[in-house]
Design an enzyme around this catalytic site. Structure first.
Site, PDB file in Angstrom:
ATOM      1  N   GLU A  61     -46.458  54.702  76.115  1.00 31.06           N
ATOM      2  CA  GLU A  61     -47.920  54.661  75.979  1.00 31.06           C
ATOM      3  C   GLU A  61     -48.428  53.232  75.854  1.00 31.06           C
ATOM      4  O   GLU A  61     -49.410  52.856  76.510  1.00 31.06           O
ATOM      5  CB  GLU A  61     -48.377  55.443  74.729  1.00 31.06           C
ATOM      6  CG  GLU A  61     -47.957  56.889  74.719  1.00 31.06           C
ATOM      7  CD  GLU A  61     -46.660  57.155  73.971  1.00 31.06           C
ATOM      8  OE1 GLU A  61     -46.579  58.199  73.309  1.00 31.06           O
ATOM      9  OE2 GLU A  61     -45.725  56.326  74.053  1.00 31.06           O
ATOM     10  N   CYS A  89     -46.562  58.926  68.887  1.00 31.87           N
ATOM     11  CA  CYS A  89     -46.278  58.631  67.484  1.00 31.87           C
ATOM     12  C   CYS A  89     -47.506  57.947  66.868  1.00 31.87           C
ATOM     13  O   CYS A  89     -48.495  57.673  67.556  1.00 31.87           O
ATOM     14  CB  CYS A  89     -45.051  57.718  67.383  1.00 31.87           C
ATOM     15  SG  CYS A  89     -45.337  56.043  68.004  1.00 31.87           S
ATOM     16  N   CYS A  92     -48.476  54.572  68.562  1.00 31.78           N
ATOM     17  CA  CYS A  92     -49.135  54.753  69.852  1.00 31.78           C
ATOM     18  C   CYS A  92     -50.522  55.370  69.687  1.00 31.78           C
ATOM     19  O   CYS A  92     -51.461  54.972  70.378  1.00 31.78           O
ATOM     20  CB  CYS A  92     -48.260  55.598  70.770  1.00 31.78           C
ATOM     21  SG  CYS A  92     -46.742  54.731  71.248  1.00 31.78           S
TER      22      CYS A  92
END
Length: 173
Positions: A61, A89, A92
């Site tokens: 990402e 996560c 990100c």
């Protein structure tokens, strides 16, 4: 646009993200891939590469967001959607919020570090000032299957490497 066309487009974008995930796998990285789409066009791609780049932030990402920002000449990416094979996560998710991504679409949920609802929901927290819409589960079986196959291969390789005569890895308690 008819629902079938919309679903087909979502799957087509996720297949491109899966292609990026495959790039990570080829390099021995955890296979996660991402693309950034604006106005129906893919403007950037990224795949996991933290080990090879010695960069803990080199998640798919983040790499896709950096590439998109470079293409657009702005760190803000309004009217852009991010397609990623694994639920983002917290790191990100924070970058996605700062970039002002409008929509996040992910494949497989991440029950260990997912920040779109699996562990925490940073996009649903009213205390934060930007809230992208989130849709999970697009091609979840394919996305999760790639991760499962990668880790199965890795476990088998470790098992194969543990031949007689080799020193076993010591686990500290």
């Amino acid at each position: 646009m008819p629902v079938d066309e919309a679903e087909e487009r979502e799957e087509a974008y996720m297949r491109l993200a899966l292609d990026q995930a495959h790039n990570a796998w080829v390099l021995g990285e955890v296979p996660v891939g991402a693309i950034v789409v604006r106005d129906g066009h893919v403007i950037a791609t990224g795949f996991n590469h933290p080990v090879g780049s010695a960069d803990p932030t080199a998640h798919a990402e983040i790499r896709a967001l950096r590439a998109a920002a470079e293409v657009l000449g702005n760190y803000r990416l309004p009217e852009c959607s991010l397609y990623v094979t694994l639920e983002p996560c917290a790191m990100c998710a924070g970058a996605i919020q700062h970039a002002r991504i409008t929509r996040v679409v992910y494949g497989a949920a991440d029950p260990k570090t997912g920040a779109c609802g699996s562990v925490v929901d940073l996009f649903g927290d009213p205390r934060l000032n930007h809230h992208a819409s989130v849709q999970g589960g697009i091609m979840a079986a394919e996305c999760g299957g790639m991760l499962a196959a990668f880790f199965a291969e890795r476990r088998q390789r470790r098992k194969d490497d543990n031949e007689p005569g080799l020193v076993e890895e010591i686990t500290l308690v």
